[in-house]
Design a protein around this motif. Structure first.
Motif, short mmCIF file in Angstrom:
data_model
loop_
_atom_site.label_atom_id
_atom_site.label_comp_id
_atom_site.label_asym_id
_atom_site.label_seq_id
_atom_site.Cartn_x
_atom_site.Cartn_y
_atom_site.Cartn_z
N THR A 401 0.83 -1.20 0.00
CA THR A 401 0.00 0.00 0.00
C THR A 401 0.87 1.25 0.00
O THR A 401 0.64 2.19 -0.77
CB THR A 401 -0.93 0.00 1.22
N LEU A 402 1.87 1.28 0.87
CA LEU A 402 2.72 2.46 0.97
C LEU A 402 3.65 2.58 -0.24
O LEU A 402 4.02 3.69 -0.64
CB LEU A 402 3.51 2.42 2.27
N HIS A 403 4.02 1.46 -0.84
CA HIS A 403 4.76 1.51 -2.09
C HIS A 403 3.90 2.12 -3.18
O HIS A 403 4.35 2.99 -3.94
CB HIS A 403 5.19 0.09 -2.48
N GLY A 404 2.63 1.71 -3.24
CA GLY A 404 1.72 2.29 -4.22
C GLY A 404 1.48 3.77 -4.02
O GLY A 404 1.17 4.49 -4.97
N ALA A 405 1.64 4.23 -2.77
CA ALA A 405 1.46 5.65 -2.46
C ALA A 405 2.74 6.45 -2.65
O ALA A 405 2.76 7.65 -2.35
CB ALA A 405 0.96 5.80 -1.03
N GLY A 406 3.80 5.81 -3.12
CA GLY A 406 5.07 6.51 -3.34
C GLY A 406 5.89 6.70 -2.09
O GLY A 406 6.87 7.46 -2.10
N ARG A 407 5.55 5.99 -1.02
CA ARG A 407 6.28 6.15 0.24
C ARG A 407 7.47 5.20 0.33
O ARG A 407 8.32 5.35 1.22
CB ARG A 407 5.33 5.89 1.42
N ILE A 408 7.55 4.20 -0.54
CA ILE A 408 8.64 3.23 -0.54
C ILE A 408 9.20 3.14 -1.95
O ILE A 408 8.44 3.05 -2.93
CB ILE A 408 8.15 1.84 -0.10
N THR A 409 10.53 3.17 -2.05
CA THR A 409 11.20 2.97 -3.33
C THR A 409 11.85 1.59 -3.31
O THR A 409 12.73 1.32 -2.48
CB THR A 409 12.27 4.05 -3.57
N ALA A 410 11.39 0.72 -4.18
CA ALA A 410 11.91 -0.65 -4.26
C ALA A 410 11.28 -1.33 -5.46
O ALA A 410 10.25 -0.88 -5.98
CB ALA A 410 11.57 -1.43 -2.98
N ASP A 411 11.89 -2.44 -5.90
CA ASP A 411 11.24 -3.18 -6.98
C ASP A 411 10.12 -4.04 -6.38
O ASP A 411 10.09 -4.31 -5.18
CB ASP A 411 12.24 -4.02 -7.77
N PRO A 412 9.15 -4.47 -7.20
CA PRO A 412 7.99 -5.18 -6.68
C PRO A 412 8.33 -6.44 -5.88
O PRO A 412 7.66 -6.75 -4.89
CB PRO A 412 7.19 -5.51 -7.94
#
Length: 434
Positions: A401-412
């Motif tokens: 969820t936070l990756h989708g919100a741009g809060r985490i930078t990482a590959d899937p």
């Protein structure tokens, strides 16, 4: 758990010097002095837009505040008994973490700044002062519950423990759950306060995010404390087939004007067993003359919507409640257990410097973690700030969820592995304000 008493920690020197430059006195308040204690308590009530407290209310609150480290901000040369222009307090309490263990948490409460003193850097001095005090005491994590959700992220807090507010149309919802074989009984206020404390203490280790309550909290829910609505409080408890106390509920009822139909507000429902929880919900939803039941601060995996005949009779509103802030990353991350193994390098950004850096997190097949400073030059798998990491800590917020919100930078793939490791069962819960 640290054995340090927060009351032994002196006022933060950085905040003291910063506010002195603005003509303000930042200090730990001596609650053994009547004038100082009553001034501090009245300022707290003013900050939360409450009525002027009575002498009985001041004495009740003083019992709670006396167990905490209370900090006030005053005008220079303020007379004895003057109200501070800002308040905050803190204490060290156990926090249940995923896996059922506990970690010492610096709990923060009564954060107020007078409307006459806004935009002077006071809130920053208060919050950063508490975090530096906690870190100096060796406390690995801080936490608070908030009235405004836009303030605390800038200090590294993350909304880690979401909860649900349930509003039940009892006539539509009906009941399809079990009928437990234990017994329900009404109880007086003093018994209600004692039972709330006893069952909550026994049950709080089952879900991450919980902290102990305190006597004043239970007395407030039960109507023992001298609050304006004390006469509205009622209570019922559940005993199992063997006569053991397994659940208790504090609630109020109020009439919709002129209708002789009522709304029940559940102040707190605590249960050790599924039978106890079902029995208390059944009592509430099938109560004579009650058309609506409202219960806030429920865990997001509460079975209530599945205990009724028509799930559309239960409205669920999920909102933030418990906020956490990691201060000592290795201690915090190794205190909890994980749901899947992982070996990853985290790059954490922390503007206050407590957790800033690259960290290698390794979790074995038993869910036990080790955390080390990453090797120099190691490539980060996941980049995030401390607010985001703190939001993930209790296991109730999804990394995806936070990756989708741009809060985490990482590959899937890295995000998915992080997600699987961090999620906790059952869902985190925090059923009180502090």
């Amino acid at each position: 758990m640290t054995s340090i008493d927060a009351r032994d920690v002196p006022a933060d020197t950085t905040s003291t010097e910063r506010l002195a430059g603005a003509g303000l006195d930042y200090r730990v308040v001596d609650l053994s002095d009547d004038a100082s204690a009553f001034g501090f308590e009245r300022a707290v009530d003013r900050g939360f837009l409450g009525p002027e407290p009575s002498s009985d209310m001041l004495a009740q609150v003083r019992k709670t505040f006396a167990e905490r480290r209370n900090v006030g901000v005053y005008e220079k040369n303020a007379p004895a008994g003057a109200l501070p222009v800002a308040t905050i307090d803190g204490w060290i309490t156990p926090l249940t973490v995923p896996g059922g263990a506990e970690i010492g948490m610096w709990a923060i409460s009564v954060v107020t700044v007078a409307a006459t003193h806004r935009r002077r850097g006071i809130a920053r001095a208060l919050l950063e002062g508490e975090l530096r005090a906690a870190a100096s005491a060796g406390v690995a994590i801080a936490g608070l519950t908030v009235s405004e959700a836009t303030i605390y992220g800038r200090y590294g807090f993350g909304a880690a423990i979401p909860v649900a507010r349930h509003t039940v149309d009892t006539r539509r919802a009906g009941w399809s759950g079990p009928t437990p074989t234990g017994t329900l009984e009404y109880i007086d206020r003093e018994t209600l306060a004692a039972d709330l404390g006893a069952v909550h203490e026994r049950a709080r280790g089952r879900a991450s995010g919980q902290i102990p309550g305190w006597e004043g909290r239970w007395e407030g829910y039960a109507g023992v404390a001298p609050t304006p609505d004390r006469d509205q409080a009622r209570g019922v408890r559940y005993r199992d087939e063997d006569g053991a106390l397994r659940g208790v509920m504090a609630y109020t009822v109020g009439e919709a004007a002129g209708t002789f139909r009522f709304r029940m507000d559940v102040r707190l429902l605590v249960a050790e067993t599924a039978d106890a929880r079902a029995a208390l919900w059944r009592f509430a939803l099938q109560h004579d003359l009650v058309d609506e039941v409202v219960a806030d601060l429920r865990p997001i995996d509460d079975p209530l919507p599945w205990l009724v005949h028509d799930t559309r009779g239960v409205k669920q509103e999920v909102h933030d409640h418990g906020w956490l802030r990691i201060l000592d990353l290795p201690t915090a991350l190794t205190a909890r257990r994980y749901s899947a193994p992982i070996d990853t390098v985290l790059r954490v950004k922390d503007s206050l410097g407590f957790t800033n850096g690259d960290w290698r997190l390794r979790v074995d097949d038993d869910g036990i973690a080790t955390v080390d400073v990453a090797d120099e030059g190691a490539e980060a798998d996941i980049t995030l700030d401390v607010s985001t990491l703190s939001a993930l800590y209790a296991g109730g917020v999804r990394a995806a969820t936070l990756h989708g919100a741009g809060r985490i930078t990482a590959d899937p793939a890295a995000v998915e592995a992080f997600d699987r490791a961090l999620v906790s069962f059952p869902a985190p819960s925090l059923d009180i304000w502090y």
